[in-house]
Design a protein around this motif. Structure first.
Motif, PDB file in Angstrom:
ATOM      1  N   ASP A  60       0.925  -1.387  -0.112  1.00  0.00           N
ATOM      2  CA  ASP A  60       0.060   0.101  -0.110  1.00  0.00           C
ATOM      3  C   ASP A  60       0.831   1.334   0.063  1.00  0.00           C
ATOM      4  N   GLU A  61       1.849   1.202   0.650  1.00  0.00           N
ATOM      5  CA  GLU A  61       2.861   2.251   0.896  1.00  0.00           C
ATOM      6  C   GLU A  61       4.462   1.667   0.668  1.00  0.00           C
ATOM      7  N   SER A  62       5.189   2.424  -0.318  1.00  0.00           N
ATOM      8  CA  SER A  62       6.536   1.935  -0.633  1.00  0.00           C
ATOM      9  C   SER A  62       7.486   2.138   0.900  1.00  0.00           C
ATOM     10  N   ASP A  63       8.294   0.878   0.836  1.00  0.00           N
ATOM     11  CA  ASP A  63       9.297   0.905   1.964  1.00  0.00           C
ATOM     12  C   ASP A  63      10.431   1.887   1.548  1.00  0.00           C
ATOM     13  N   TYR A  64      10.601   2.140   0.291  1.00  0.00           N
ATOM     14  CA  TYR A  64      11.630   3.095  -0.175  1.00  0.00           C
ATOM     15  C   TYR A  64      11.120   4.338  -0.721  1.00  0.00           C
ATOM     16  N   ASP A  65      12.077   5.399  -0.841  1.00  0.00           N
ATOM     17  CA  ASP A  65      11.753   6.800  -1.280  1.00  0.00           C
ATOM     18  C   ASP A  65      12.336   6.699  -2.642  1.00  0.00           C
ATOM     19  N   ILE A  66      13.667   6.252  -2.841  1.00  0.00           N
ATOM     20  CA  ILE A  66      14.331   6.133  -4.206  1.00  0.00           C
ATOM     21  C   ILE A  66      14.755   4.970  -4.375  1.00  0.00           C
ATOM     22  N   VAL A  67      14.795   4.388  -5.802  1.00  0.00           N
ATOM     23  CA  VAL A  67      15.038   3.031  -5.853  1.00  0.00           C
ATOM     24  C   VAL A  67      16.041   2.808  -7.375  1.00  0.00           C
ATOM     25  N   ALA A  68      16.923   2.400  -7.455  1.00  0.00           N
ATOM     26  CA  ALA A  68      17.712   2.105  -8.745  1.00  0.00           C
ATOM     27  C   ALA A  68      17.153   1.113  -9.526  1.00  0.00           C
ATOM     28  N   VAL A  69      16.837   1.172 -11.007  1.00  0.00           N
ATOM     29  CA  VAL A  69      16.293   0.601 -11.925  1.00  0.00           C
ATOM     30  C   VAL A  69      17.291   0.307 -12.855  1.00  0.00           C
ATOM     31  N   ASP A  70      17.239  -0.969 -13.071  1.00  0.00           N
ATOM     32  CA  ASP A  70      18.298  -1.416 -14.456  1.00  0.00           C
ATOM     33  C   ASP A  70      17.558  -0.865 -15.785  1.00  0.00           C
ATOM     34  N   LEU A  71      18.435  -0.206 -16.696  1.00  0.00           N
ATOM     35  CA  LEU A  71      17.959   0.762 -17.821  1.00  0.00           C
ATOM     36  C   LEU A  71      16.899  -0.239 -18.669  1.00  0.00           C
ATOM     37  N   PRO A  72      17.110  -1.646 -18.867  1.00  0.00           N
ATOM     38  CA  PRO A  72      16.057  -2.256 -19.851  1.00  0.00           C
ATOM     39  C   PRO A  72      14.608  -2.396 -19.053  1.00  0.00           C
ATOM     40  N   TRP A  73      14.619  -2.339 -17.646  1.00  0.00           N
ATOM     41  CA  TRP A  73      13.461  -2.503 -16.766  1.00  0.00           C
ATOM     42  C   TRP A  73      12.418  -1.579 -17.040  1.00  0.00           C
ATOM     43  N   PHE A  74      12.649  -0.260 -17.731  1.00  0.00           N
ATOM     44  CA  PHE A  74      11.810   0.818 -17.502  1.00  0.00           C
ATOM     45  C   PHE A  74      10.315   0.505 -18.279  1.00  0.00           C
ATOM     46  N   GLY A  75      10.503  -0.065 -19.317  1.00  0.00           N
ATOM     47  CA  GLY A  75       9.120  -0.526 -20.048  1.00  0.00           C
ATOM     48  C   GLY A  75       8.246  -1.113 -19.110  1.00  0.00           C
ATOM     49  N   GLU A  76       8.865  -2.399 -18.444  1.00  0.00           N
ATOM     50  CA  GLU A  76       7.928  -3.233 -17.474  1.00  0.00           C
ATOM     51  C   GLU A  76       7.586  -2.004 -16.445  1.00  0.00           C
ATOM     52  N   PRO A 112      27.037  -2.301 -26.046  1.00  0.00           N
ATOM     53  CA  PRO A 112      25.863  -2.473 -25.272  1.00  0.00           C
ATOM     54  C   PRO A 112      26.035  -1.647 -23.941  1.00  0.00           C
ATOM     55  N   ILE A 113      25.088  -0.633 -23.746  1.00  0.00           N
ATOM     56  CA  ILE A 113      24.931   0.012 -22.690  1.00  0.00           C
ATOM     57  C   ILE A 113      24.455  -0.580 -21.527  1.00  0.00           C
ATOM     58  N   GLY A 114      24.958  -0.422 -20.258  1.00  0.00           N
ATOM     59  CA  GLY A 114      24.217  -0.945 -19.192  1.00  0.00           C
ATOM     60  C   GLY A 114      24.248   0.159 -18.208  1.00  0.00           C
ATOM     61  N   GLY A 115      23.967  -0.058 -16.861  1.00  0.00           N
ATOM     62  CA  GLY A 115      23.750   1.157 -15.911  1.00  0.00           C
ATOM     63  C   GLY A 115      22.139   1.030 -15.258  1.00  0.00           C
ATOM     64  N   TYR A 116      22.228   2.060 -14.329  1.00  0.00           N
ATOM     65  CA  TYR A 116      21.155   2.236 -13.435  1.00  0.00           C
ATOM     66  C   TYR A 116      20.724   3.718 -13.511  1.00  0.00           C
ATOM     67  N   SER A 117      19.346   3.757 -13.234  1.00  0.00           N
ATOM     68  CA  SER A 117      18.719   5.172 -13.076  1.00  0.00           C
ATOM     69  C   SER A 117      18.099   5.161 -11.807  1.00  0.00           C
ATOM     70  N   LEU A 118      18.159   6.131 -10.977  1.00  0.00           N
ATOM     71  CA  LEU A 118      17.093   6.424  -9.771  1.00  0.00           C
ATOM     72  C   LEU A 118      16.049   6.852  -9.893  1.00  0.00           C
ATOM     73  N   SER A 119      14.912   6.090  -9.310  1.00  0.00           N
ATOM     74  CA  SER A 119      13.474   6.474  -9.555  1.00  0.00           C
ATOM     75  C   SER A 119      12.920   6.584  -8.319  1.00  0.00           C
ATOM     76  N   ILE A 120      11.507   7.150  -8.399  1.00  0.00           N
ATOM     77  CA  ILE A 120      10.656   7.198  -7.257  1.00  0.00           C
ATOM     78  C   ILE A 120       9.411   6.114  -7.354  1.00  0.00           C
ATOM     79  N   PRO A 121       9.369   5.281  -6.433  1.00  0.00           N
ATOM     80  CA  PRO A 121       8.273   4.320  -6.582  1.00  0.00           C
ATOM     81  C   PRO A 121       6.910   5.154  -6.591  1.00  0.00           C
ATOM     82  N   SER A 122       5.857   4.838  -7.497  1.00  0.00           N
ATOM     83  CA  SER A 122       4.741   5.356  -7.372  1.00  0.00           C
ATOM     84  C   SER A 122       3.903   5.270  -6.096  1.00  0.00           C
TER      85      SER A 122
END
Length: 604
Positions: free
Chosen positions: A227-243, A461-471
């Protein structure tokens, strides 16, 4: 410090590599060069004052030295403590501090909500001036005392040198502090080493956890169901953003960030593009890595070999340098079942000119542009996939005995320990050998794009992580957390990560900073590969279902490599299961339900 809730029901599994830890573990930080220089100046100043019987001297200098060292060490400074360290009488010190604040060199920030007490910090202007002083001072010491000609450009600080990140003008008010979930890699270790400094910059405690790639995705999905996120900021692998975007697990950032057009252009373009979906931005890159062919320059020169440009060149070099009797294999790569091998398959298919899904060809090769409702088709039934399988079978002949158990850290460690002459390896793990003088590969490594197959072209091939905010973050935290995200992904912050053990830069300005470039030749190599248009996202397109497709490829082709399935059967099974995944993605899109999809492995 309180630990974050464990998403594994309290059960603990062994970590994958040395980076999978949480912020309750304390590491030894590499102190910044600017701090060491400040300590040198302070000792020099003290000795001069004692021996030469000086009085107050340059009255502001002690104040600046204490402010700068405290800023880098994450120690709180008040007017009283700064006056005590100044060497001046209390009244004179306070007047000097007030004057420096009025001239814009000291930033005064409220410590408490009542506004009755304050902390003092070096302003952005003072940090910029200090960087100039440290740069010039080190140059003078080198030129005049060490008698070594300086290699730095005349005329003072080059325009490209980035200053240290300054504190935010106002402390972030976050109940319980900032809660962060990241990937287990050297950039996270650098963040953890810098924890006290970033707590000072943000004005709030930071609680972190790091997971390996599969565990990270599992935790992101688990967290999204709360119901409410345990995290404020999360790292997301670049190819995961579509999902992650399609299933509404992440918050769109377009209206939350104050990134300028110049700031966006500073980030490597394919990394930023991978962090978007359907025209909306869901993450800001914090680390960009390229999968490259690393190889030992000393061994290649001794054997009279040139840098491999084709897959046949790789096989020839591997066969010549493969000396198992001497403990050296030709090449190491991700061969572990599931996700590790699946990534290898995607990268090699790209080298043979074929994306994992069908794409249109453009002027610069395959073009991926996400669009709502587009049905994707996997390409395991292509000629390039068959060539990839054949290449893997031939490559295995010259690989370490345990290659089919290797993941990212294992292959980098194998190469760094001198047990392989080459490796397909992500640049994010280059610190394993680039920063270890005991490694046989230390300063003896060359970096090259993936060698091309008959119908392919060189690619990184590019890899890496971006920081995101859980919805599902608490709404009242969003505005404050977005400020933290911007601070953690800024160019000065990225430089700080690289100065403390990471070698993965997300920005051109950071890679081209001469102090950063001097850390390792890898940094300039990756930046140059980007300038040549080789650092690309299409080998791992950010489509919904990509994680499952990668895992499927790694399962089916692992069966082939271990001899329990034929090449034809393995590719056919990978094609069929991947089609099921993408069909399920289409149904999920239509229903709008939030869940993960996957193709079940057939029973053999």
């Amino acid at each position: 410090m309180a630990k974050l809730r464990d998403g594994n029901g309290g059960k603990s599994a062994p970590p994958e590599g040395p980076y999978e830890i949480d912020s309750t573990q304390h590491l030894q930080r590499v102190r910044d060069e600017q701090v060491r220089f400040a300590e040198f100046v302070a000792r020099f100043y003290d000795e001069a004052g004692t021996i030469l019987s000086l009085s107050s001297g340059i009255r502001e200098l002690r104040i600046i030295l204490h402010l700068v060292t405290s800023h880098f060490d994450g120690k709180l400074v008040t007017s009283s403590s700064l006056a005590a360290e100044s060497g001046l009488s209390y009244g004179t010190a306070i007047r000097t501090i007030d004057g420096m604040q009025q001239s814009g060199l000291i930033l005064r920030r409220e410590k408490t909500a009542s506004g009755r007490s304050h902390s003092l910090h070096p302003s952005p202007e003072l940090l910029l001036r200090w960087r100039q002083f440290a740069y010039t001072g080190a140059e003078l010491v080198q030129d005049n005392l060490q008698k070594v000609p300086s290699r730095r450009r005349p005329g003072g600080l080059p325009a490209k040198v980035l200053p240290a990140p300054a504190v935010l003008s106002e402390k972030l008010s976050l109940d319980g502090g900032l809660r962060v979930l990241v990937h287990a890699d050297p950039t996270f270790i650098a963040m953890l080493n810098l924890k006290r400094q970033f707590e000072m910059i943000l004005g709030t405690p930071i609680h972190s956890r790091a997971h390996s790639i599969d565990r990270l995705r599992t935790e992101l999905i688990r967290n999204a169901e709360l119901d409410e996120s345990d995290y404020d900021i999360v790292a997301v692998d670049l190819p995961w953003f579509g999902e992650m975007a399609q299933t509404e697990r992440l918050l769109p950032l377009d209206d939350l960030l104050s990134m300028s057009a110049e700031d966006r252009c500073d980030i490597y373009p394919d990394a930023l593009a991978s962090s978007c979906w359907n025209g909306r931005q869901y993450g800001v890159p914090i680390m960009v890595s390229g999968e490259v062919l690393v190889h030992r320059s000393d061994l290649f020169e001794r054997a009279g070999l040139a840098t491999p440009r084709t897959t046949e060149d790789v096989l020839q070099a591997a066969s010549i340098l493969h000396q198992p009797g001497s403990g050296i294999s030709g090449i190491a790569w991700n061969g572990g079942r599931g996700t590790p091998l699946g990534h290898t398959v995607l990268m090699l298919m790209a080298a043979f000119g074929q994306p994992i899904i069908q794409m249109h060809d453009g002027p610069e090769g395959p073009q991926f542009s996400p669009a709502p409702g587009v049905a994707h088709r996997p390409m395991f039934d292509s000629e390039a996939a068959r060539q990839t399988v054949d290449y893997l079978l031939r490559l295995r002949e010259f690989s370490p005995p345990d290659v089919l158990e290797m993941a990212w850290y294992d292959r980098a460690r194998c190469y760094g320990d001198g047990r392989a002459a080459m490796a397909y390896s992500h640049s994010l793990l280059a610190p394993v050998y680039e920063l270890d003088p005991a490694s046989p590969a230390y300063r003896s490594t060359r970096y090259a794009p993936h060698a091309a197959g008959p119908a392919g072209a060189p690619i990184v091939p590019i890899g890496g992580y971006s920081l995101s905010i859980p919805s599902n973050i608490a709404p009242e935290r969003i505005g404050t957390v977005s400020k933290a995200l911007e601070a953690l992904t800024s160019a000065p912050a990225a430089k700080l990560y690289l100065s403390n053990g990471s070698l993965s830069s997300p920005r051109r300005s950071v890679s081209r900073d001469p102090e950063v470039a001097a850390l390792s030749p890898l940094i300039a190599n990756i930046d140059e590969m980007d300038a040549r248009g080789l650092l690309r996202m299409w080998p791992r397109p950010p489509i919904p279902g990509i994680s499952d497709i990668i895992s499927i490829a790694g399962e089916e082709l692992h069966d082939m490599l271990t001899g329990t399935a034929s090449a034809h059967a393995a590719l056919a099974a990978a094609q069929s299961r991947s089609e099921q995944v993408l069909e399920a993605v289409g149904r999920t899109r239509s229903s709008g339900r939030r869940h993960a999809v996957g193709g079940r492995a057939p029973q053999r």
